[in-house]
Motif scaffolding. Structure first.
Motif, PDB file in Angstrom:
ATOM      1  N   VAL A  26       2.838   2.173  -3.616  1.00  0.00           N
ATOM      2  CA  VAL A  26       1.550   2.050  -4.872  1.00  0.00           C
ATOM      3  C   VAL A  26       0.921   3.394  -4.228  1.00  0.00           C
ATOM      4  CG1 VAL A  26       0.896  -0.637  -5.013  1.00  0.00           C
ATOM      5  CG2 VAL A  26      -0.375   1.002  -3.808  1.00  0.00           C
ATOM      6  N   ARG A  27       0.737   3.848  -3.169  1.00  0.00           N
ATOM      7  CA  ARG A  27       0.343   4.975  -2.716  1.00  0.00           C
ATOM      8  C   ARG A  27       1.468   6.258  -3.687  1.00  0.00           C
ATOM      9  NH1 ARG A  27      -2.297   4.396   3.184  1.00  0.00           N
ATOM     10  NH2 ARG A  27      -4.044   4.122   2.523  1.00  0.00           N
ATOM     11  N   ALA A  28       2.865   5.657  -3.016  1.00  0.00           N
ATOM     12  CA  ALA A  28       3.799   5.968  -3.764  1.00  0.00           C
ATOM     13  C   ALA A  28       3.884   6.903  -5.435  1.00  0.00           C
ATOM     14  CB  ALA A  28       4.986   6.356  -3.480  1.00  0.00           C
ATOM     15  N   PHE A  29       3.345   5.645  -5.973  1.00  0.00           N
ATOM     16  CA  PHE A  29       3.058   5.053  -7.472  1.00  0.00           C
ATOM     17  C   PHE A  29       2.530   6.501  -7.762  1.00  0.00           C
ATOM     18  CE2 PHE A  29       4.261   0.285  -8.350  1.00  0.00           C
ATOM     19  CZ  PHE A  29       5.769   1.072  -8.279  1.00  0.00           C
ATOM     20  N   VAL A  30       1.094   6.469  -7.019  1.00  0.00           N
ATOM     21  CA  VAL A  30       0.451   6.980  -7.886  1.00  0.00           C
ATOM     22  C   VAL A  30      -0.154   8.674  -7.344  1.00  0.00           C
ATOM     23  CG1 VAL A  30      -1.510   5.309  -8.434  1.00  0.00           C
ATOM     24  CG2 VAL A  30      -1.815   6.796  -5.514  1.00  0.00           C
ATOM     25  N   GLU A  31       0.950   9.073  -5.581  1.00  0.00           N
ATOM     26  CA  GLU A  31       0.782  10.571  -5.618  1.00  0.00           C
ATOM     27  C   GLU A  31       1.707  11.427  -6.294  1.00  0.00           C
ATOM     28  OE1 GLU A  31      -0.082   9.972  -1.408  1.00  0.00           O
ATOM     29  OE2 GLU A  31      -1.869   8.564  -1.807  1.00  0.00           O
ATOM     30  N   ARG A  32       3.376  10.191  -5.665  1.00  0.00           N
ATOM     31  CA  ARG A  32       4.389  11.313  -5.761  1.00  0.00           C
ATOM     32  C   ARG A  32       4.853  11.094  -7.259  1.00  0.00           C
ATOM     33  NH1 ARG A  32       8.722   7.822  -2.981  1.00  0.00           N
ATOM     34  NH2 ARG A  32       8.645   6.691  -5.133  1.00  0.00           N
ATOM     35  N   ASP A  33       4.669   9.843  -8.240  1.00  0.00           N
ATOM     36  CA  ASP A  33       5.130   9.711  -9.239  1.00  0.00           C
ATOM     37  C   ASP A  33       4.249   9.581 -10.424  1.00  0.00           C
ATOM     38  OD1 ASP A  33       7.971   8.287  -8.177  1.00  0.00           O
ATOM     39  OD2 ASP A  33       7.275   6.299  -7.963  1.00  0.00           O
ATOM     40  N   LYS A  34       3.226   9.889 -10.026  1.00  0.00           N
ATOM     41  CA  LYS A  34       2.116  10.115 -10.624  1.00  0.00           C
ATOM     42  C   LYS A  34       2.137   9.365 -12.218  1.00  0.00           C
ATOM     43  CE  LYS A  34       1.144  13.819  -8.687  1.00  0.00           C
ATOM     44  NZ  LYS A  34      -0.201  14.314  -7.781  1.00  0.00           N
ATOM     45  N   VAL A  35       1.589   7.675 -12.300  1.00  0.00           N
ATOM     46  CA  VAL A  35       2.357   6.540 -12.785  1.00  0.00           C
ATOM     47  C   VAL A  35       0.618   7.555 -13.393  1.00  0.00           C
ATOM     48  CG1 VAL A  35       3.559   5.776 -11.488  1.00  0.00           C
ATOM     49  CG2 VAL A  35       1.204   4.801 -11.394  1.00  0.00           C
ATOM     50  N   VAL A  47       1.495  -9.917  -7.689  1.00  0.00           N
ATOM     51  CA  VAL A  47       1.567 -11.703  -7.724  1.00  0.00           C
ATOM     52  C   VAL A  47       0.393 -12.110  -7.706  1.00  0.00           C
ATOM     53  CG1 VAL A  47       3.125 -13.772  -7.376  1.00  0.00           C
ATOM     54  CG2 VAL A  47       3.920 -11.663  -8.193  1.00  0.00           C
ATOM     55  N   PHE A  48       0.258 -11.982  -5.860  1.00  0.00           N
ATOM     56  CA  PHE A  48       0.130 -12.580  -5.107  1.00  0.00           C
ATOM     57  C   PHE A  48      -1.956 -11.610  -4.691  1.00  0.00           C
ATOM     58  CE2 PHE A  48       3.228 -14.430  -4.460  1.00  0.00           C
ATOM     59  CZ  PHE A  48       3.878 -15.258  -4.232  1.00  0.00           C
ATOM     60  N   SER A  49      -2.975 -12.765  -4.785  1.00  0.00           N
ATOM     61  CA  SER A  49      -4.365 -11.851  -4.073  1.00  0.00           C
ATOM     62  C   SER A  49      -4.378 -11.328  -2.445  1.00  0.00           C
ATOM     63  CB  SER A  49      -4.789 -12.451  -4.411  1.00  0.00           C
ATOM     64  OG  SER A  49      -5.264 -13.629  -5.872  1.00  0.00           O
ATOM     65  N   ASN A  50      -3.735 -11.591  -2.427  1.00  0.00           N
ATOM     66  CA  ASN A  50      -3.877 -11.167  -0.785  1.00  0.00           C
ATOM     67  C   ASN A  50      -2.962  -8.875  -0.403  1.00  0.00           C
ATOM     68  OD1 ASN A  50      -1.019 -12.028  -0.428  1.00  0.00           O
ATOM     69  ND2 ASN A  50      -1.095 -11.373   1.521  1.00  0.00           N
ATOM     70  N   MET A  51      -2.074  -9.331  -1.582  1.00  0.00           N
ATOM     71  CA  MET A  51      -1.267  -7.910  -2.114  1.00  0.00           C
ATOM     72  C   MET A  51      -2.627  -7.355  -2.823  1.00  0.00           C
ATOM     73  SD  MET A  51       1.207  -7.800  -0.584  1.00  0.00           S
ATOM     74  CE  MET A  51       0.582  -9.023   0.918  1.00  0.00           C
ATOM     75  N   GLN A  57      -6.084  -7.429  -2.826  1.00  0.00           N
ATOM     76  CA  GLN A  57      -6.863  -7.028  -2.095  1.00  0.00           C
ATOM     77  C   GLN A  57      -6.867  -5.591  -1.425  1.00  0.00           C
ATOM     78  OE1 GLN A  57      -9.698  -8.138  -1.679  1.00  0.00           O
ATOM     79  NE2 GLN A  57      -9.880 -10.578  -1.779  1.00  0.00           N
ATOM     80  N   ALA A  58      -4.780  -5.363  -1.173  1.00  0.00           N
ATOM     81  CA  ALA A  58      -4.560  -4.176  -0.737  1.00  0.00           C
ATOM     82  C   ALA A  58      -4.500  -2.631  -1.477  1.00  0.00           C
ATOM     83  CB  ALA A  58      -3.549  -4.340   0.593  1.00  0.00           C
ATOM     84  N   ILE A  59      -3.797  -3.025  -1.861  1.00  0.00           N
ATOM     85  CA  ILE A  59      -3.396  -2.335  -3.169  1.00  0.00           C
ATOM     86  C   ILE A  59      -4.929  -1.549  -3.711  1.00  0.00           C
ATOM     87  CG2 ILE A  59      -1.648  -2.690  -3.449  1.00  0.00           C
ATOM     88  CD1 ILE A  59      -1.713  -3.995  -5.862  1.00  0.00           C
ATOM     89  N   LEU A  60      -6.121  -2.584  -4.428  1.00  0.00           N
ATOM     90  CA  LEU A  60      -7.051  -1.945  -5.377  1.00  0.00           C
ATOM     91  C   LEU A  60      -7.455  -0.385  -5.342  1.00  0.00           C
ATOM     92  CD1 LEU A  60      -9.565  -4.127  -7.462  1.00  0.00           C
ATOM     93  CD2 LEU A  60     -10.166  -2.196  -6.364  1.00  0.00           C
ATOM     94  N   LYS A  61      -7.429  -0.054  -4.109  1.00  0.00           N
ATOM     95  CA  LYS A  61      -8.338   1.019  -3.984  1.00  0.00           C
ATOM     96  C   LYS A  61      -7.672   2.507  -3.594  1.00  0.00           C
ATOM     97  CE  LYS A  61     -11.811   3.393  -0.428  1.00  0.00           C
ATOM     98  NZ  LYS A  61     -12.107   4.107  -1.038  1.00  0.00           N
ATOM     99  N   PRO A  62      -6.247   2.115  -3.059  1.00  0.00           N
ATOM    100  CA  PRO A  62      -5.211   2.711  -3.179  1.00  0.00           C
ATOM    101  C   PRO A  62      -4.594   3.341  -4.605  1.00  0.00           C
ATOM    102  CG  PRO A  62      -3.707   1.112  -2.041  1.00  0.00           C
ATOM    103  CD  PRO A  62      -6.185   0.914  -1.729  1.00  0.00           C
ATOM    104  N   VAL A 122       0.814  -1.072   0.493  1.00  0.00           N
ATOM    105  CA  VAL A 122       0.011  -0.296   0.148  1.00  0.00           C
ATOM    106  C   VAL A 122       0.970   1.096   0.395  1.00  0.00           C
ATOM    107  CG1 VAL A 122      -1.602   1.014   1.456  1.00  0.00           C
ATOM    108  CG2 VAL A 122      -1.919  -1.358   0.937  1.00  0.00           C
ATOM    109  N   THR A 123       1.802   0.941   1.072  1.00  0.00           N
ATOM    110  CA  THR A 123       2.730   2.145   1.121  1.00  0.00           C
ATOM    111  C   THR A 123       3.056   2.306  -0.511  1.00  0.00           C
ATOM    112  OG1 THR A 123       3.663   2.223   3.116  1.00  0.00           O
ATOM    113  CG2 THR A 123       4.570   3.170   1.940  1.00  0.00           C
TER     114      THR A 123
END
Length: 391
Positions: A85-94, A101-105, A107-112, A82-83
């Motif tokens: 991907v938030r940097a991806f979207v907020e800092r890096d503006k991807v 790879v894994f589904s528990n990841m 579940q965590a990252i889709l919303k942010p 989560v930390t």
């Protein structure tokens, strides 16, 4: 004159800044989030390598625009993922996030990721909730819905008249989806249903239980290092000649270099194999082996397809990433040649595709790979699409 010079310099600086800003807008930014450390690292490396190979083969561009790819390791920890991907979207503006790879990841990252304005493309994880009631217009999957690969093994066992099966998977969402998928088509007796900790490496207790239960078939979903250890221990326990070995992500090109002869003849469910006979796949496999010195696995091909999907969508929008509605519509068209052949997105943005039973073989050059044994499903859509409100 001094005032004029200062004004001119200021104007020049402003023009330089504007030009730099315009240049930044001409670049597509993609963040890759994958597990690149610990026992499953080989899987994340395949995912990363597959995407980067596609970008290389596309001339370093996506949709004709220069591309910047930023790679991060989620360490198989949801909070870390989560930390990052938030940097991806907020800092890096991807513009896009590719992974995980894994589904528990997942579940965590889709919303942010999607709340942050980026489009998330999963080249592996595909949980049931995001295929159904929690489907998201900014989420696309180039792999499968988790249950489907495991349904291949369940249907094959049922079609072969298997009466008893022992089934085992890691104790997280994809593991639960995997066993649900196997049981959807297998109607015989499940003699034991076992969930082990993610990244467990010693299976002596489970192997003793399998030997005692004497099932006709074993079905396991043990990815990465888990699969390497289990297969070796299963063969050493003398069970390979007594129990039909069915699996998903347990014997594949990510694990076979370590398993080798221990995995020979074992079966798996898949949507692809390296020997798939079409021109684009033959080139991909040859390029991957030349570039990385190993045979690609499903993780690599699905990530390669993720890059092709993004490339096709950007061509459709003429490189415009700001109009998200147009970009989503372009992604849905899936106007590219998938390495697997037939491919299209369903209304839930998960694929409709064929599925196969594969078998581990040893090539003439001494390397090990999976090859297609038979087609099990054709044009197969996941069962959760009916619960998705997108049309």
């Amino acid at each position: 004159m001094r005032s004029t010079m200062i004004a001119a310099l200021a104007a020049g600086a402003a023009l330089t800044m504007t030009a730099a800003s315009a240049g930044a807008q001409d670049k597509v930014k993609v963040g890759i989030i994958a597990t690149l450390s610990g026992p499953p690292a080989v899987i994340g490396q395949q995912l990363r390598n597959g995407f980067q190979l596609a970008v290389k083969n596309l001339g370093g561009k996506l949709g004709g625009k220069d591309v910047e790819v930023i790679v991060q390791d989620d360490e198989l920890k949801p909070d870390v993922a989560v930390t990052k991907v938030r940097a991806f979207v907020e800092r890096d503006k991807v513009d896009f996030v590719v992974g995980p790879v894994f589904s528990n990841m997942l579940q965590a990252i889709l919303k942010p990721v999607t709340d942050g304005g980026a489009i998330l493309v999963s080249p592996n994880a595909g949980t049931s909730n995001f295929a159904g009631k929690d489907c998201n217009p900014n989420f696309f999957v180039t792999s499968y819905q988790n249950d489907q690969m495991h349904e291949v093994a369940g249907k094959y066992a049922q079609d072969k008249g298997v009466k008893t099966a022992y089934i085992m998977a890691p104790n997280y969402q994809a593991g639960k989806d995997s066993l649900a998928g196997f049981k959807r088509y297998f109607k015989g007796e499940v003699v034991d249903e076992v969930y082990v900790p993610l990244n467990q490496l010693d299976y002596s207790a489970e192997l003793a239980r399998i030997a005692a239960a004497k099932p006709e078939a074993l079905f396991v979903f043990l990815p990465g290092g888990m699969g390497v250890n289990f297969v070796k221990q299963f063969r050493q326990a003398g069970l390979a000649d007594k129990v039909m070995f069915l699996s998903t992500f347990t014997v594949d090109e990510a694990t076979l270099p370590a398993q080798q002869d221990a995995a020979l003849g074992f079966f798996a469910g898949s949507n692809w194999a390296p020997n798939m006979d079409n021109p684009q796949n033959k080139k991909f496999v040859a390029d991957y082996e030349k570039e990385f010195g190993s045979i690609p696995a499903t993780y690599a091909f699905q990530a390669y397809d993720a890059a092709l999907a993004i490339d096709a969508a950007l061509k459709e929008t003429k490189g415009n990433v700001s109009d998200k509605e147009a970009l989503r519509a372009a992604m849905k068209k899936a106007n590219f040649e998938s390495l697997r052949g037939k491919f299209k997105f369903n209304t839930n943005n998960y694929p409709i595709q064929d599925f196969y039973l594969t078998k581990v073989v040893k090539r003439p050059d001494g390397k090990f790979q999976t090859e297609i044994a038979e087609k099990v499903f054709a044009d197969y859509a996941d069962p959760y699409v009916k619960d998705c409100k997108m049309k």
